[in-house]
Design a protein around this motif. Structure first.
Motif, PDB file in Angstrom:
ATOM      1  N   GLY A 217      -7.711   1.167  -1.057  1.00 28.75           N
ATOM      2  CA  GLY A 217      -7.781  -0.221  -1.530  1.00 28.75           C
ATOM      3  C   GLY A 217      -6.956  -0.459  -2.783  1.00 28.75           C
ATOM      4  O   GLY A 217      -7.026  -1.534  -3.380  1.00 28.75           O
ATOM      5  N   ASP A 218      -6.169   0.526  -3.203  1.00 21.68           N
ATOM      6  CA  ASP A 218      -5.474   0.367  -4.494  1.00 21.68           C
ATOM      7  C   ASP A 218      -4.428  -0.750  -4.471  1.00 21.68           C
ATOM      8  O   ASP A 218      -4.276  -1.475  -5.450  1.00 21.68           O
ATOM      9  N   GLY A 219      -3.732  -0.917  -3.333  1.00 23.97           N
ATOM     10  CA  GLY A 219      -2.705  -1.964  -3.264  1.00 23.97           C
ATOM     11  C   GLY A 219      -3.292  -3.348  -3.494  1.00 23.97           C
ATOM     12  O   GLY A 219      -2.798  -4.134  -4.301  1.00 23.97           O
TER      13      GLY A 219
ATOM     14  N   ASP B  85       0.821  -1.221   0.000  1.00 20.67           N
ATOM     15  CA  ASP B  85       0.000   0.000   0.000  1.00 20.67           C
ATOM     16  C   ASP B  85       0.850   1.263   0.000  1.00 20.67           C
ATOM     17  O   ASP B  85       0.399   2.310  -0.440  1.00 20.67           O
ATOM     18  N   ALA B  86       2.037   1.192   0.572  1.00 18.19           N
ATOM     19  CA  ALA B  86       2.882   2.373   0.766  1.00 18.19           C
ATOM     20  C   ALA B  86       2.092   3.470   1.474  1.00 18.19           C
ATOM     21  O   ALA B  86       2.133   4.637   1.092  1.00 18.19           O
ATOM     22  N   ASN B  87       1.347   3.068   2.494  1.00 14.40           N
ATOM     23  CA  ASN B  87       0.463   4.019   3.167  1.00 14.40           C
ATOM     24  C   ASN B  87       0.699   4.064   4.677  1.00 14.40           C
ATOM     25  O   ASN B  87       0.956   5.111   5.239  1.00 14.40           O
ATOM     26  N   HIS B  88       0.634   2.911   5.337  1.00 13.19           N
ATOM     27  CA  HIS B  88       0.770   2.882   6.796  1.00 13.19           C
ATOM     28  C   HIS B  88       1.207   1.478   7.195  1.00 13.19           C
ATOM     29  O   HIS B  88       0.815   0.514   6.547  1.00 13.19           O
ATOM     30  N   ILE B  89       2.010   1.356   8.292  1.00 12.63           N
ATOM     31  CA  ILE B  89       2.519   0.034   8.631  1.00 12.63           C
ATOM     32  C   ILE B  89       1.480  -0.876   9.269  1.00 12.63           C
ATOM     33  O   ILE B  89       1.612  -2.088   9.239  1.00 12.63           O
ATOM     34  N   SER B  90       0.434  -0.305   9.886  1.00 11.99           N
ATOM     35  CA  SER B  90      -0.577  -1.200  10.457  1.00 11.99           C
ATOM     36  C   SER B  90      -1.987  -0.891   9.966  1.00 11.99           C
ATOM     37  O   SER B  90      -2.830  -1.775   9.923  1.00 11.99           O
ATOM     38  N   GLY B  91      -2.245   0.327   9.585  1.00 14.06           N
ATOM     39  CA  GLY B  91      -3.590   0.689   9.144  1.00 14.06           C
ATOM     40  C   GLY B  91      -3.806   0.328   7.682  1.00 14.06           C
ATOM     41  O   GLY B  91      -2.965   0.621   6.843  1.00 14.06           O
TER      42      GLY B  91
ATOM     43  N   ILE C 121       6.800   2.935  -2.810  1.00 10.41           N
ATOM     44  CA  ILE C 121       7.064   1.683  -3.521  1.00 10.41           C
ATOM     45  C   ILE C 121       5.849   0.780  -3.347  1.00 10.41           C
ATOM     46  O   ILE C 121       5.456   0.472  -2.219  1.00 10.41           O
ATOM     47  N   GLN C 122       5.229   0.368  -4.443  1.00 11.42           N
ATOM     48  CA  GLN C 122       4.024  -0.470  -4.331  1.00 11.42           C
ATOM     49  C   GLN C 122       4.176  -1.855  -4.946  1.00 11.42           C
ATOM     50  O   GLN C 122       3.216  -2.612  -5.049  1.00 11.42           O
ATOM     51  N   GLY C 123       5.384  -2.162  -5.406  1.00  8.62           N
ATOM     52  CA  GLY C 123       5.617  -3.510  -5.928  1.00  8.62           C
ATOM     53  C   GLY C 123       5.734  -4.498  -4.791  1.00  8.62           C
ATOM     54  O   GLY C 123       5.512  -4.164  -3.628  1.00  8.62           O
ATOM     55  N   GLU C 124       6.106  -5.734  -5.115  1.00  6.92           N
ATOM     56  CA  GLU C 124       6.010  -6.767  -4.091  1.00  6.92           C
ATOM     57  C   GLU C 124       7.075  -6.677  -3.012  1.00  6.92           C
ATOM     58  O   GLU C 124       8.168  -6.153  -3.221  1.00  6.92           O
ATOM     59  N   ASN C 125       6.722  -7.181  -1.844  1.00  2.00           N
ATOM     60  CA  ASN C 125       7.620  -7.301  -0.685  1.00  2.00           C
ATOM     61  C   ASN C 125       7.651  -8.767  -0.271  1.00  2.00           C
ATOM     62  O   ASN C 125       6.600  -9.382  -0.132  1.00  2.00           O
TER      63      ASN C 125
END
Lengths: 578, 85
Positions: A249-251, A238-244, A521-525
């Motif tokens: 919903g884009d990710g 998501d590149a948005n928040h570590i827990s939220g 960064i929104q690619g895979e982890n």
């Protein structure tokens, strides 16, 4: 056969609160039976929270049968589960053409309880790998992925790539997590727990149920008639928040779309979706948005969490096994307890089972660190040519090493500090870097280390779009440094003393999540755990990941931190895709 | 009141790991959350709930309720003064 390649799911098993076989689990769900019950024994919590636990008696009989008394509970479950696969399908794990992938978030974390001064070796995730490897004579053909709650789906995607590349002919994927005070206290402090059985997508949903399980699947490229096929899979951040969960919903949408693309299917081909469906307010809302973005809103969906609870690193595996069961039987299990739509845009959910003709389904998961994963399963094999064309080659663009008070970028020292400890060193390094991100100081030390190494790799970075760059890391201690901090807090102050700001960092992939937020960064982890760094093994996988995804760039490397000892060795890899 | 505000600032800095920030840097009227103020997030909100429980014996069961209470250091101090036991 033409030039097509299919990944068959030849055998499976679930060990959960609902039983010790896939069949027992499916039968229980068919009769709307939930394994979620108040923890009256207080074995895994102090408060009377509802959890789903594996029967101790049944486990004991399995342990006696195979003589597993020297193994931890997680290890016992892994062996019992894999042994069941071997009863269904002739499988020789000691053959060089077979491998095992274990997915877990916390492994044997319970052994840390009241033992933080001198942790037992069993607390290291690589120790599980080693024990299981010895048991089945796997000789290093074993991987362990610890990527929060997408771990199980991540492991399936890793297996798929290893099989596609011909590295192995058969791969067993086993997901396991065992409940403990460590886990329940942390989620309680995040106020994520439901007071009763969770109610995904319902207006009355108020949180999730924690639980434990183990599940295994055997994936093979050998032809298996009438078996489900893993056609596609993708991971995003998501590149948005570590827990939220993400607000858009884009990710998750990108993951579902990429998985369907790889499966060569479109939304109209999807008959059923099994979502993560934890029943927290924000998770379900995020999924709702993602389903609409993916144009899948008309497809029947469900969540299996009211039956099994959230089994963390096992959830991706056991829920996928149940997806296959539903595809084969033509049934979409009801989402137990669902009565009235409680998400912004209505989803096609039902509280009761639906009998429908099913061929293809999408399964998703999302987790801390902002990660999302989706796979596509189908009863229909690829008939068309689906082998990747040319092999993608990857090259190292830049390298950053951080150790012993120094930062070296492409062999040129950028910082040599006289600091006395890591805290002073990393503070100095952050000032030298010249950033002023308040969030940096709140990160745990593993995240700070990873953040710093990535910052130097991406300084004067190549231009990339969010989905074309990913992060694939490995280390030996996972998040043990922060795990110890969390355990000390609850050992000393009781479960109620748990600090949410500490607990959210008790997953190694959160360090990658921090890098994703900072650099969009929104690619895979993916986060692997192994005893020692093997750059060849990791880069070989990075090559497979880049070949089978949209990644053109990937941050890969090693990032370890425990008791003030640290090392980061990061490389920015680029693929020569046309 | 001003004493409580100073004490709160100190506690926020310590508990939320606001390194590199001194109490004087925190404007008691400025928003704590969002990009404008201290840039706190949902995890910090949970930590503030713990600060209230531990130090002031105030329990906030519903984190959503915190939105107005946690707007700034001053709104937080007001709430503590009114609800302290």
């Amino acid at each position: 056969m033409g030039n097509n390649l299919n990944i068959y799911i030849a055998a499976d098993n679930i060990i959960s609160s609902l039983g010790f076989t896939t069949r027992q689990n499916a039968e229980a769900i068919k009769t709307y039976c939930s394994g979620v019950k108040p923890d009256e024994s207080h074995t895994v919590s102090n408060e009377l929270i509802p959890v789903a636990r594996i029967s101790d008696d049944k486990l004991k009989s399995g342990v006696d049968k195979y003589g597993l008394h020297t193994c931890t509970k997680a290890e016992q479950l892994i062996i019992l589960s894999i042994n069941q696969l071997q009863e269904q399908y002739q499988l020789n794990l000691s053959s060089p053409s077979s491998a095992l992938i274990i997915s877990t978030t916390k492994g044997n974390i319970d052994t840390l309880r009241n033992a933080t001064e001198k942790p037992d070796n069993s607390v290291f995730l690589w120790n599980i790998t080693q024990k299981i490897s010895d048991y089945y004579k796997l000789d290093k053909r074993v991987y362990l992925v610890s990527n929060a709650c997408i771990s199980g789906i991540s492991a399936l995607i890793i297996a798929k790539r290893l099989l596609q590349s011909g590295t192995y002919r058969s791969v067993v994927v086993t997901g396991v997590d065992v409940l403990s005070h460590f886990i329940t206290s942390g989620f309680a402090s995040l106020k994520s727990l439901s007071a009763g059985v969770c109610r995904p997508y319902d207006t009355r949903r108020d949180g999730l149920n924690l639980s434990e399980a183990c599940g295994s699947m055997l994936l093979t490229t050998d032809y298996c008639p009438d078996k489900a096929i893993l056609r596609g899979g993708a991971i995003t951040n998501d590149a948005n928040h570590i827990s939220g969960p993400s607000h858009t919903g884009d990710g998750l949408y990108y993951a579902m779309q990429a998985a369907m693309d790889e499966a060569r299917l479109n939304p109209l081909d999807i008959d059923y979706i099994n979502l993560h469906g934890t029943a927290t307010i924000y998770n379900d809302e995020m999924e709702d948005k993602a389903v609409y973005l993916a144009r899948l809103q008309h497809v029947p969906i469900n969540s299996l969490k009211p039956y099994l609870g959230h089994t963390l690193g096992a959830s991706g595996i056991i829920e996928t096994v149940l997806c296959i069961h539903q595809l084969k039987k033509g049934i979409v299990f009801g989402t137990l307890g669902y009565e009235k739509n409680g998400v912004s845009q209505p989803l096609n959910v039902s509280g009761i089972h639906r009998h429908l003709p099913l061929k293809t389904c999408v399964k998703t998961a999302s987790g801390f660190g902002g990660c999302n994963a989706a796979i596509v399963l189908s009863m229909e094999a690829f008939k068309e040519d689906n082998r990747p064309s040319d092999e993608v080659k990857i090259r190292s663009v830049k390298r950053c090493i951080i150790e012993n008070n120094s930062i070296v970028v492409d062999e040129a020292p950028v910082l040599q500090s006289a600091a006395n400890d890591f805290a002073a060193f990393i503070r100095e390094a952050y000032k030298v870097l010249g950033e002023s991100n308040m969030k940096f100081y709140k990160m745990d030390d593993l995240s700070k280390l990873a953040y710093m190494a990535a910052a130097y790799l991406l300084k004067d970075r190549p231009l990339f779009n969010p989905l074309e760059i990913g992060i694939i890391l490995a280390n030996s201690v996972a998040s043990l440094d922060t795990d110890i901090k969390h355990q000390q807090i609850i050992d000393e102050g009781g479960n109620g003393a748990s600090s949410p700001a500490v607990f959210v960092y008790t997953l190694p992939n959160v360090a990658a999540g921090e890098i994703c937020i900072r650099h969009k960064i929104q690619g895979e982890n993916t986060f692997f755990i192994e005893q020692e760094y093997s750059p060849e093994k990791l880069k070989k996988y990075v090559q497979l990941a880049m070949q089978n995804s949209r990644l053109n760039y990937c941050i890969c490397g090693w990032c370890d931190f425990l008791n003030g000892k640290y090392k980061a060795d990061f490389e920015l890899m680029a693929a020569n895709k046309e | 009141m001003e004493e409580l505000i100073e004490q709160l600032k100190q506690q926020l800095i310590e508990e939320l790991n606001l390194e590199e920030i001194s109490p004087a840097d925190i404007d008691a009227e400025a928003p704590l959350f969002g990009d404008d103020g201290l840039g706190l997030d949902s995890i910090d909100a949970l930590e503030i709930i713990l600060i209230l429980e531990r130090n002031y014996c105030i329990k906030i069961e519903n984190p959503a309720q915190g939105k107005e209470i946690f707007y700034s250091v001053r709104t937080l101090a007001n709430y503590i003064r009114e609800n302290r036991k």
